[in-house]
Write a protein that holds these residues in place. Sequence first.
Motif, PDB file in Angstrom:
ATOM      1  N   TRP A 158      54.080  54.785 -34.216  1.00 36.94           N
ATOM      2  CA  TRP A 158      52.721  55.235 -33.864  1.00 36.94           C
ATOM      3  C   TRP A 158      51.687  54.549 -34.750  1.00 36.94           C
ATOM      4  O   TRP A 158      51.958  54.221 -35.896  1.00 36.94           O
ATOM      5  CB  TRP A 158      52.583  56.746 -34.071  1.00 36.94           C
ATOM      6  N   LYS A 170      52.673  53.797 -38.516  1.00 36.08           N
ATOM      7  CA  LYS A 170      53.754  54.679 -38.926  1.00 36.08           C
ATOM      8  C   LYS A 170      55.059  54.208 -38.276  1.00 36.08           C
ATOM      9  O   LYS A 170      55.048  53.673 -37.168  1.00 36.08           O
ATOM     10  CB  LYS A 170      53.468  56.117 -38.468  1.00 36.08           C
ATOM     11  N   LEU A 189      55.971  47.270 -41.802  1.00 40.77           N
ATOM     12  CA  LEU A 189      57.052  48.184 -41.393  1.00 40.77           C
ATOM     13  C   LEU A 189      58.374  47.424 -41.291  1.00 40.77           C
ATOM     14  O   LEU A 189      59.424  47.924 -41.720  1.00 40.77           O
ATOM     15  CB  LEU A 189      56.715  48.854 -40.056  1.00 40.77           C
ATOM     16  N   CYS A 241      46.428  52.243 -39.582  1.00 38.73           N
ATOM     17  CA  CYS A 241      47.478  52.932 -40.324  1.00 38.73           C
ATOM     18  C   CYS A 241      48.665  53.025 -39.375  1.00 38.73           C
ATOM     19  O   CYS A 241      48.595  53.711 -38.353  1.00 38.73           O
ATOM     20  CB  CYS A 241      47.024  54.307 -40.785  1.00 38.73           C
ATOM     21  N   LEU A 251      59.696  59.005 -42.779  1.00 40.38           N
ATOM     22  CA  LEU A 251      58.493  58.382 -42.236  1.00 40.38           C
ATOM     23  C   LEU A 251      58.062  57.237 -43.148  1.00 40.38           C
ATOM     24  O   LEU A 251      57.965  57.410 -44.369  1.00 40.38           O
ATOM     25  CB  LEU A 251      57.373  59.424 -42.163  1.00 40.38           C
ATOM     26  N   ALA A 252      57.809  56.063 -42.566  1.00 40.20           N
ATOM     27  CA  ALA A 252      57.255  54.926 -43.307  1.00 40.20           C
ATOM     28  C   ALA A 252      55.806  54.737 -42.873  1.00 40.20           C
ATOM     29  O   ALA A 252      55.494  54.842 -41.687  1.00 40.20           O
ATOM     30  CB  ALA A 252      58.060  53.656 -43.031  1.00 40.20           C
ATOM     31  N   VAL A 253      54.919  54.491 -43.833  1.00 41.30           N
ATOM     32  CA  VAL A 253      53.479  54.410 -43.554  1.00 41.30           C
ATOM     33  C   VAL A 253      52.884  53.186 -44.230  1.00 41.30           C
ATOM     34  O   VAL A 253      53.157  52.935 -45.410  1.00 41.30           O
ATOM     35  CB  VAL A 253      52.737  55.648 -44.084  1.00 41.30           C
ATOM     36  N   THR A 254      52.063  52.428 -43.509  1.00 37.83           N
ATOM     37  CA  THR A 254      51.360  51.295 -44.114  1.00 37.83           C
ATOM     38  C   THR A 254      49.941  51.210 -43.573  1.00 37.83           C
ATOM     39  O   THR A 254      49.668  51.689 -42.461  1.00 37.83           O
ATOM     40  CB  THR A 254      52.112  49.973 -43.839  1.00 37.83           C
TER      41      THR A 254
END
Lengths: 321, 321
Positions: free
Chosen positions: B83, B133, B74, B131, B40-43
């Motif tokens: 998402w 994802k 991302l 946020c 999972l990548a999150v910013t």
Amino acid sequence: MKEFELINHYFKGRGITRRDVAVGIGDDCAVVDIPENCQLAVTTDTLVEGVHFFPDIPARALGHRVLAVNLSDLAAMGAEPTWISIGLTLPAVDMTWLEEFTEGLHEIAEYYNVQLIGGDTTQGPLTITICAKGIVPKGKALTRSGANVGDWIYITGPVGDAALAIESRKRGITLNPDQVKRVTEKLHYPKPHVAAGQVLRGLATSCIDISDGLLADLQHIVDRSMVGAEVDINKVPISDDLRALDDENLREMLSLSYGDDYQLLFTVNDNNRSAVEARLVQYGVQAICIGQITNTAGTVELYKDGEKYSISEQAGYEHFN
Amino acid sequence: MKEFELINHYFKGRGITRRDVAVGIGDDCAVVDIPENCQLAVTTDTLVEGVHFFPDIPARALGHRVLAVNLSDLAAMGAEPTWISIGLTLPAVDMTWLEEFTEGLHEIAEYYNVQLIGGDTTQGPLTITICAKGIVPKGKALTRSGANVGDWIYITGPVGDAALAIESRKRGITLNPDQVKRVTEKLHYPKPHVAAGQVLRGLATSCIDISDGLLADLQHIVDRSMVGAEVDINKVPISDDLRALDDENLREMLSLSYGDDYQLLFTVNDNNRSAVEARLVQYGVQAICIGQITNTAGTVELYKDGEKYSISEQAGYEHFN
């Protein structure tokens, strides 16, 4: 605004380090591992000065509270909290304030083993958004939609103390110093029922955290589950501090129509009652049964002293202006 | 403040529906599935009125832009966006504004197949935190730290047009109506290089999106990779609109020290140059080589017309007040 960029660095390297964080703060994204057979649970809550907290709230309490309200949502899904991202908008760079805010945030993050994996710090009116992530075994998340007719309705502890902290201040209700201390502690440092939420997986049929008020949140379960509910308000647990309040109407409003305590409200079918109660006690939670799910779809009925009862509807939300 | 709660419902059921969303908007958390062998990548990015955008920005553009800046992060990790959650703080409920804002948000969300899975709408000064994802094959995320001495430095397209849109307005620089239209479009509707980012996985050695300015962001790569860099500023691509600007210093400042275009800046080793260029062209991206990684750790050196060069440092950040 290089100052604000520096703050991002300030957050880096503080707090706990989880082994499932492959890339933490300092790149374009964080990258994390999700265990096999688990799903990701995500929640977002924003706190705005003057809307969700008094402007004079201690910075440490604010740091605690903003994470607690997010963890409470994860608890209500039965999820294990893992990582958080923060959008922090500040009017100015005040290092003392920031130290205290991050201390409050990191204390609760460490307690629940949650790692800050990123965020953005910007200049503007004080506003904090946290996006909290957690993991839950596949298909086991607790939703609002699973309550069935005949299920028993439980609450994890007393409600209304945080409301008393707010309203006593707004209405000039006199509390003694010990009472002020206790109810303010409840308002500033709510304890999300993270362990209880995970215990309830596979046992509760539905669950929600009480943030809008017991009746409003029960209504969410009732609506989503397409059932009804009856609640015996004599059974709703309240603290001695709230019980000492003379005004009965106000007492009921604070306990039934006000959020901010972050108890869990959940439903259990008859077969699982004793298992749920026993398991929660192991985690220090004395769950109280306050009513039962009925087939009067969409309706929450109140009983008091054995008779039908109604309270005047009060919005339990925007109290800090 | 029931009005603000209603807005949450307003978002529900709009936009796309991904099959990997098990629980969407309307419960305590969203619950989503992560594919096997993916991370999972999150910013998180926050936009504040007057700090990150002019107060008169069209609502549709703001909806587009706030998601675009997150998707760009991302993209810079080589992640596939999936998402988003939104923390939306609004001074008042203005349904026309909201319609346009959500239209802008949903348009870009649909284009990139991203689902809104939750958020929180509150009253206060206009502030938006997203946020975002995404998912990325395990171990394949593009970081800032992998550049090696001898790698070539590339950029995905021209820089400085969004900066020109801002500064022409602030400094009263006269542009013709077509120019105004083109550069404003670049500022309001940036196109994150989502496909290019995924193409670069396994080919680029490092990657970042240009949000702080080409030189500042190259400095991030240099610092994290513990290398140096040299850039031939004659090779930095700019548009005809920017080239038409007489003031050479300003032109260089806008293209080198200003963000807001959301191009990707990445490094590639010599063996992969032709593969990267060819693959990106398939996605309509003409990557331009602007320099090379050196061993002068921590230093970015500029060249112009074959000679060493320096520009006056300018913060490229807080321009909207």
